[in-house]
Write an enzyme that holds these catalytic residues in place. Structure first.
Site, PDB file in Angstrom:
ATOM      1  N   CYS A   1      26.576  40.760  34.813  1.00 32.38           N
ATOM      2  CA  CYS A   1      27.320  41.648  33.913  1.00 32.38           C
ATOM      3  C   CYS A   1      27.950  42.799  34.679  1.00 32.38           C
ATOM      4  CB  CYS A   1      26.415  42.179  32.812  1.00 32.38           C
ATOM      5  SG  CYS A   1      25.020  43.146  33.402  1.00 32.38           S
TER       6      CYS A   1
ATOM      7  N   HIS B   1      22.168  46.858  31.408  1.00 35.19           N
ATOM      8  CA  HIS B   1      23.247  45.932  31.076  1.00 35.19           C
ATOM      9  C   HIS B   1      24.575  46.662  31.195  1.00 35.19           C
ATOM     10  CE1 HIS B   1      25.223  42.502  29.366  1.00 35.19           C
ATOM     11  NE2 HIS B   1      25.665  43.176  28.325  1.00 35.19           N
TER      12      HIS B   1
END
Length: 823
Positions: free
Chosen positions: A197, A732
């Site tokens: 990510c 994230h």
């Protein structure tokens, strides 16, 4: 496990077999997600969570200390990867299944250097007839399938990664489905290949940087590829990046799988090999530098001798520095992202002033750092009926353990001198702190217990601090330890108690422990016991009357002891004599399983309550972006590790340094330094940085004031943001970006893309900001799609109607599994 290793080091340094630091059996419990599958926890950090030792050293340690029953040894390969040797802490875990039966899934582990063809041997596990042709497909987190045509490449080169099983009977985003899709160019997700990510976030920001994207979409890069630059990557990074951008802006894909790009990045930058989480800013830095060198128009770099300002006007020195920079560096990256600093160094001794002008590709600006720290601790009162209470206290970051006790004292009314602080780990004390130790050695994830100690009115007698462990005896003898004792298992929360040295007899300690554990009631004389005493008295008439009560007490003690007391080491495993070695006495009370079941409620004993301080919402700090930029240009003194050599004094000096902005690029990247690292602390700063979406004006802090001769203005509009959610060890990455063609903001979360409102963009997760200078911004060529607050969370153009869960907020990173077709 690092804690065990550190305790072992302390033990061997003392050289005392009876030392309280004896580590006991090797215990890697803390490294596993659970004790059923023995899967490693995600994102373990070397030297912080675990230590790597050579195989020979491991076998020695195993022979000397043994290992906790049932735990597998964590043996790992050293693999020869491009440009580096690496210990493969996390082997690739791949889920294999037949395409015709995706419910039957087999789990297999492979090394990154294993050949893909080896997975074909797994056909035997599915009872595929010998000689049948096997075709391999990779199924990604967004359910797209990709044929693995070359089975002779390695697992690493194929970008196979550990991941979650998705058992969709009809894969979404198949080639046929995407061929018929037509959507807004640039509004395209990127498949998460497994902890990628960070890469996806950086790529989305660069993809929505208009001058760079138009350069690649027009194929202008083809004429400028530099295949001979020794600092470049032979054009491979530029070509791989161009391929991703062209797919994303074709308008024909819901999402793109950037496998080739990921492989190229890992090949030329070994820090990005494999599938560990990384920093999006570090990836951006590498990528911008790699694209620059791959596209550098200067084929032969000439040597240029740098000159000091020597009192010349800033304008003259700056123009000279920029010309020299462009003589060696001339690319679309320099055209778009490079600006110029003014750096001023002043010698503290001779006052020599050194002025240089240096190019930059992005600004890394600090955030104002609070001098205070919030800690969460458990306070254990002397009252045996009071449950441990979780408190949230504010302490100085540079404070001592005594400061923690003082802050807690204000909430509990217990004097700080009657408190002792300990780190509790795995039912034992990992460390008992002295009051003058620095708080910086306590990490936020540590379980910190603060114990109230009893104080006698007359302090003439010496007090002993006892560390008390709770153990349960097993039904078999522990012959392997060389002891005649039964095997034991630690349970519950340990305790710290203060008692006079004269009260350290076993009988006195037994009564003290009964009181502390609220067990007096089971030991009170019952009517049945009184009747037994009468019968015993009748059977023993020859005993003198004055000896009979003592005899009865002794008999009752033997009959009703709930537990036994054993002196142990700090690990709670090795038995020791009560007077053997060590300044800190540790004792354990050993419970018979039946007695523990009858008289000790383990679940009740481990409960805790929350103090009112835990209910007070933590105030979110907000700072202005302008404050961060001002901090960036503040005078600072160089650190001892990075002195400056003064040409006048002829020695290294801790000079003062000041950075100023001289000229800014067309696209300005601002990196917010949320991750703070010092000698003693590591933290992520969660402050909200309030940054403008439009009209960010640098005119007040630019040294280059003359804008009358065609100089560009200094006002910028926001075009993209890379976000980081989570803490230091995990998290994230996502991104916000404004599409250059329709002016609409979108939220990119790996393969999922949704509309975004402007009021959603400023958050405490913003990490890297992209600003475009206003004079270079073109008006959108297409009208923005009509959105409402209700529709802003719906998939944009239905590009990602699959409800993909956040793979990296959970326990595993969504990636791919392999399906097999057979003929």
């Amino acid at each position: 496990q690092r804690r065990w290793y550190e305790q072992w080091k302390e033990f061997v340094e003392t050289g005392d077999q009876n030392s309280s630091s004896f580590p006991g059996q090797i215990d890697n419990t803390e490294l596993f997600e659970d004790l059923d599958s023995y899967h490693l926890k995600e994102r373990l950090v070397e030297n912080e969570d675990f230590m790597l030792v050579p195989a020979e050293a491991w076998h020695k340690l195993l022979a000397w200390y043994g290992m906790v029953d049932g735990q597998p040894p964590l043996e790992r390969k050293v693999v020869d990867l491009p440009s580096t040797l690496k210990v493969e802490v996390y082997p690739i875990e791949i889920f294999l299944c037949l395409h015709s039966n995706m419910e039957n899934v087999i789990n297999a582990q492979f090394s990154r250097v294993d050949n893909i063809r080896e997975s074909v041997a797994m056909c035997e596990a599915f009872s595929v007839p010998p000689g049948s042709e096997c075709r391999l497909w990779m199924k990604s987190s967004d359910s797209s399938c990709e044929r693995l045509r070359n089975v002779h490449i390695s697992v690493l080169d194929a970008c196979l990664s550990s991941g979650m099983v998705r058992t969709d009977s009809v894969p979404r985003n198949s080639v046929e489905e995407q061929d018929s899709y037509r959507g807004q160019p640039g509004v395209c997700g990127l498949t998460n290949l497994g902890n990628t990510c960070f890469m996806n976030s950086a790529l989305q920001c660069l993809s929505n940087t208009p001058p760079l994207t138009e350069y690649f979409l027009l194929s202008s890069y083809l004429e400028e590829l530099n295949f001979t630059n020794p600092l470049g990557m032979k054009g491979e990074i530029a070509e791989a990046y161009a391929d991703v951008i062209k797919q994303m802006w074709s308008g024909r894909h819901y999402s793109v799988v950037p496998r080739v790009f990921k492989t190229k990045v890992g090949h030329f930058a070994s820090q990005f090999l494999g599938y560990q989480q990384h920093d999006s800013q570090e990836l951006l830095s590498f990528l911008l530098d790699g694209l620059h060198e791959d596209l550098n128009r200067v084929k032969n770099k000439e040597y240029i001798e740098l000159r000091d300002a020597a009192g010349r006007p800033d304008q003259e020195v700056a123009e000279e520095a920029w010309r020299n920079h462009r003589r060696r560096n001339d690319s679309v990256i320099v055209d778009t992202f490079h600006g110029l600093f003014k750096s001023t160094l002043v010698c503290p001794e001779c006052r020599k002033v050194s002025v240089t002008f240096d190019p930059f590709c992005y600004l890394s600006v600090p955030l104002p750092v609070s001098k205070e720290r919030i800690m969460e601790v458990f306070f254990v009162s002397l009252d045996p009926y009071a449950k441990p209470a979780q408190h949230r206290v504010v302490v100085p970051k540079a404070g001592k353990v005594f400061d923690l006790c003082s802050a807690l004292s204000e909430m509990t009314s217990v004097p700080p001198t009657q408190m002792v602080v300990a780190d509790v780990f795995n039912h034992r004390f990992y460390k008992i702190y002295n009051s003058d130790e620095s708080l910086s050695c306590i990490l936020d994830r540590d379980d910190i217990f603060v114990y109230e100690l009893s104080v006698l009115e007359e302090q003439q007698e010496e007090q002993v601090l006892l560390a008390l462990y709770l153990r349960e005896r097993s039904h078999y003898r522990d012959y392997g330890s060389g002891s005649s004792s039964y095997g034991t298992t630690l349970f519950g929360h340990p305790l710290l108690l203060s008692t006079p040295r004269s009260s350290c007899s076993r009988e006195a300690l037994y009564n003290l422990f009964l009181q502390r554990l609220r067990l007096q009631q089971p030991c009170e004389t019952t009517e049945e016991e009184k009747e037994e005493d009468k019968q015993e008295e009748a059977c023993s008439p020859s005993l003198p009357a004055n000896e009979q009560p003592a005899r009865r007490r002794a008999c009752r003690k033997r009959r009703k002891s709930l537990f036994t007391i054993q002196a142990v080491n700090s690990n709670g495993t090795t038995e020791r004599g009560t007077g053997e070695g060590g300044t800190q006495p540790y004792v354990a009370i050993d419970w018979d399983p039946e007695m523990k079941k009858r008289f000790y409620n383990e679940n009740e004993a481990e409960k805790y309550v929350k103090h009112a301080s835990m209910e007070v919402p933590q105030q979110q700090t907000t700072v202005q972006l302008q404050e961060c930029i001002e901090l960036f240009t503040t005078v600072e003194t160089l650190e001892e590790e990075n002195p400056w050599y003064c040409p006048v004094c002829k020695k290294h000096q801790l000079a003062t340094k000041k950075l100023d902005l001289w000229s800014l690029p067309e696209v300005l990247i601002i990196h917010l330094k949320r991750f703070s690292y010092t000698k003693f602390t590591r933290e992520k700063l969660d402050s909200i940085v309030d940054f403008p979406l439009r009209d960010l004006d640098f005119s007040g802090c630019l040294l280059k004031k003359n804008v009358s001769n065609g100089e560009p203005p200094s006002c910028y509009d926001l075009i993209a943001v890379s976000n980081h959610y989570g803490g230091l060890r995990d998290g994230h990455y996502t991104s916000y970006a404004c599409n250059k063609d329709n002016g609409q903001w979108y939220y990119f979360d790996d393969s999922k893309v949704t509309y975004a409102r402007e009021d959603q963009i400023v958050t405490n997760a913003a990490y890297v900001l992209f600003y475009h200078r206003q004079d270079k911004i073109r008006k959108p060529t297409l009208p923005a799609p009509s959105t409402s607050p209700a529709s802003s969370t719906q998939p944009a153009n239905d590009i990602t109607s699959c409800k993909e869960e956040d793979a990296e907020q959970g326990a595993a990173a969504a990636a791919s599994y392999v399906t097999m077709e057979t003929d």
